[in-house]
Design a protein around this motif. Structure first.
Motif, short mmCIF file in Angstrom:
data_model
loop_
_atom_site.label_atom_id
_atom_site.label_comp_id
_atom_site.label_asym_id
_atom_site.label_seq_id
_atom_site.Cartn_x
_atom_site.Cartn_y
_atom_site.Cartn_z
N LYS A 81 37.90 47.30 36.39
CA LYS A 81 36.68 48.02 36.06
C LYS A 81 36.05 48.63 37.31
O LYS A 81 35.66 49.80 37.31
CB LYS A 81 35.70 47.06 35.36
CG LYS A 81 34.42 47.72 34.90
CD LYS A 81 33.55 46.71 34.16
CE LYS A 81 32.27 47.33 33.66
NZ LYS A 81 31.45 46.35 32.90
N ALA A 82 35.99 47.86 38.39
CA ALA A 82 35.40 48.36 39.64
C ALA A 82 36.19 49.55 40.20
O ALA A 82 35.61 50.52 40.67
CB ALA A 82 35.34 47.23 40.67
N GLN A 109 37.70 42.57 36.00
CA GLN A 109 36.54 43.09 36.73
C GLN A 109 36.98 43.97 37.91
O GLN A 109 36.32 44.96 38.22
CB GLN A 109 35.64 41.95 37.20
CG GLN A 109 34.89 41.27 36.07
CD GLN A 109 34.11 42.24 35.19
OE1 GLN A 109 33.34 43.07 35.67
NE2 GLN A 109 34.33 42.17 33.90
N GLN A 110 38.09 43.63 38.54
CA GLN A 110 38.62 44.47 39.62
C GLN A 110 39.07 45.82 39.07
O GLN A 110 38.83 46.85 39.71
CB GLN A 110 39.77 43.76 40.34
CG GLN A 110 39.35 42.60 41.18
CD GLN A 110 40.53 41.87 41.80
OE1 GLN A 110 41.69 42.16 41.54
NE2 GLN A 110 40.22 40.89 42.64
N TRP A 170 32.52 51.02 29.45
CA TRP A 170 32.38 50.64 30.85
C TRP A 170 31.61 51.69 31.62
O TRP A 170 30.92 51.38 32.57
CB TRP A 170 33.76 50.45 31.48
CG TRP A 170 34.42 49.14 31.16
CD1 TRP A 170 33.96 48.15 30.34
CD2 TRP A 170 35.69 48.70 31.64
NE1 TRP A 170 34.85 47.12 30.29
CE2 TRP A 170 35.92 47.41 31.08
CE3 TRP A 170 36.64 49.24 32.48
CZ2 TRP A 170 37.07 46.67 31.36
CZ3 TRP A 170 37.79 48.51 32.75
CH2 TRP A 170 37.99 47.24 32.20
N ASP A 180 39.72 37.30 33.86
CA ASP A 180 38.39 37.87 34.02
C ASP A 180 38.23 38.53 35.40
O ASP A 180 37.69 39.64 35.50
CB ASP A 180 37.31 36.80 33.86
CG ASP A 180 37.19 36.32 32.43
OD1 ASP A 180 37.53 37.08 31.50
OD2 ASP A 180 36.75 35.16 32.24
N GLU A 181 38.69 37.86 36.42
CA GLU A 181 38.58 38.39 37.79
C GLU A 181 39.34 39.71 37.92
O GLU A 181 38.81 40.70 38.44
CB GLU A 181 39.12 37.37 38.79
CG GLU A 181 39.14 37.86 40.22
CD GLU A 181 39.85 36.89 41.15
OE1 GLU A 181 40.40 37.36 42.16
OE2 GLU A 181 39.86 35.67 40.87
#
Length: 105
Positions: free
Chosen positions: A16-17, A13-14, A101, A9-10
């Protein structure tokens, strides 16, 4: 897709960012493609991200994104797909099924 771990998950999310930052202000759509749902994978450690630009895409941004993503050491298989280079029927299916996204600006 069920998540494998907090690390997954972490890192997701990175990724995606990175993509949202790279394509901020751009008229692009970014989607996470569920490979299991599409029947392309039975391995939950594989993901694909599709990017579709309304204008002539900047291939350098795709390459830069992959380099940045490589530096975060995502421990799973990931593909970044330029959706302008796939057939219209496949593109339509992926855009319909994917997790958005970033949508058109």
């Amino acid at each position: 897709m069920s998540t494998l771990s907090p690390l997954y998950d972490e890192k997701l999310q990175q990724i995606k960012a990175i993509l949202l930052e790279t394509f901020a202000g751009e008229d692009v759509r970014i989607i996470r493609i569920d490979l299991d749902k599409r029947g392309y994978s039975h391995n939950s450690t594989e993901i694909a991200i599709g990017i579709l630009s309304r204008s002539q895409g900047d291939r350098k941004k795709l390459i830069d994104s992959m380099e940045k993503i490589g530096k975060i050491n995502f421990p799973y298989t990931m593909d970044l797909i330029d959706l302008s280079r796939v057939s219209e029927s496949l593109r339509a299916q992926l855009l319909e099924d994917g997790e958005v996204w970033k949508d058109w600006k």
